[in-house]
Design an enzyme around this catalytic site. Structure first.
Site, PDB file in Angstrom:
ATOM      1  CE  LYS A  71      25.359   2.547  -6.695  1.00  0.00           C
ATOM      2  NZ  LYS A  71      26.060   3.338  -7.417  1.00  0.00           N
ATOM      3  NE  ARG A 112      23.866   6.973  -2.205  1.00  0.00           N
ATOM      4  CZ  ARG A 112      23.299   6.616  -3.556  1.00  0.00           C
ATOM      5  NH1 ARG A 112      22.690   5.782  -3.790  1.00  0.00           N
ATOM      6  NH2 ARG A 112      23.754   7.329  -4.563  1.00  0.00           N
ATOM      7  NE  ARG A 172      24.219   8.030 -15.224  1.00  0.00           N
ATOM      8  CZ  ARG A 172      24.296   7.775 -14.242  1.00  0.00           C
ATOM      9  NH1 ARG A 172      24.175   6.533 -13.982  1.00  0.00           N
ATOM     10  NH2 ARG A 172      24.590   8.568 -13.268  1.00  0.00           N
ATOM     11  NE  ARG A 181      21.410  10.034 -12.476  1.00  0.00           N
ATOM     12  CZ  ARG A 181      21.792   8.953 -11.474  1.00  0.00           C
ATOM     13  NH1 ARG A 181      21.706   7.747 -12.001  1.00  0.00           N
ATOM     14  NH2 ARG A 181      22.508   9.280 -10.359  1.00  0.00           N
ATOM     15  NE  ARG A 232      25.977  11.168  -8.307  1.00  0.00           N
ATOM     16  CZ  ARG A 232      26.026  10.694  -9.741  1.00  0.00           C
ATOM     17  NH1 ARG A 232      26.192  11.798 -10.600  1.00  0.00           N
ATOM     18  NH2 ARG A 232      25.816   9.679  -9.770  1.00  0.00           N
TER      19      ARG A 232
END
Ligand code: AP5
Ligand code: MG
Length: 217
Positions: free
Chosen positions: A18, A93, A130, A157, A168
């Site tokens: 996204k 969301r 990431r 992160r 998540r």
């Protein structure tokens, strides 16, 4: 001749792309990329009361309350630069957020909703790999050693460790996936295969948007 502004909502689970695709599309169209996750991370970085409260929830992989998030989205969408279109990433969301968004936008042009679909194993692989810039949050491409924007060091992160990633993904299935059903029957809903190269996904998103609003801005 100008046509109606593009108002794009990017849906998809954590790691779907996204942010990567939303920022790219927004840059190409000259509209703001509005990521509620980025807004919250800036609040965390600045040490504001919202940021301090949000950090605990984000680091646990849970969702911030709807009232707070709807207020953040409303304030951002009311800014002048969003009047000619926007790309929303990470909002809505939940069903209450989706319903609120419908009341926040006028009916001059429809919300184009693009749902990026990616298999869960790929999501986990991407999120574990990431790296972002510790200073400015820039999302690094694989193999890059320092931030291309500010030269800052790259770090994981804080919500990308495996336990939080799994939480998540659970929360996504429980709270966010139902909003796909909220949008699916609209003529402006499209789903895109996100398990392709970055350029192929970008091309599919551009084609999806064009199929709804035409290829001009
Ligand atoms: P948020 O920042 O929105 O995180 P997320 O939804 O979990 O999504 P990600 O940012 O992890 O993934 P992405 O889809 O943007 O993928 P990306 O492009 O980075 O939210 C964080 C937290 O804030 C939430 O958990 C919640 O606590 C809170 N929050 C935010 N909004 C909220 C709201 N509205 N309500 C309540 N709480 C809210 O890509 C991932 C990686 O994959 C990158 O490394 C990228 O380089 C790579 N990649 C992307 N595409 C490809 C591809 N095609 N091929 C190979 N690699 C790829
Ligand atoms: Mg993101």
């Amino acid at each position: 001749m100008e046509s109606a502004p593009v108002r794009l909502v990017m849906l998809g689970p954590p790691g779907a792309g996204k942010g990567t695709q939303g920022a790219r599309f927004a840059r190409q169209r000259g509209v703001p990329w509005i990521s509620t996750g980025e807004i919250l991370r800036q609040e965390v970085q600045a040490g504001t009361p919202i940021g301090r409260a949000a950090k605990v929830i984000m680091d646990a992989g849970r969702l911030i309350g709807d009232d707070i998030m709807i207020g953040i989205a409303r304030d951002r969408l009311e800014r002048q630069d969003a009047a000619q279109g926007f790309v929303l990433d990470g909002f809505p969301r939940s069903l209450p957020q989706a319903e609120a968004l419908d009341t926040l936008v006028d009916d001059r042009s429809p919300l184009v909703v693009v749902d990026i679909e990616v298999p869960v194993e790929t999501l986990i692989t991407r999120l574990r790999a990431r790296k972002i810039c510790r200073n400015c949050g820039w999302n690094a491409a694989p193999g890059v050693e320092a931030c291309a924007k500010c030269g800052g060091p790259l770090v994981q992160r804080s919500d990308d460790n495996i336990d939080v990633v799994r939480e998540r993904l659970r929360i996504y299935e429980r709270s966010t996936a139902p909003i796909v059903e909220y949008y699916r029957d609209r003529p402006t809903y499209r789903s895109v295969d996100g398990d392709q190269t970055l350029d192929a996904v970008a091309a599919d998103i551009a084609a999806a948007v064009a199929s709804v609003v035409g290829s001009r801005r």
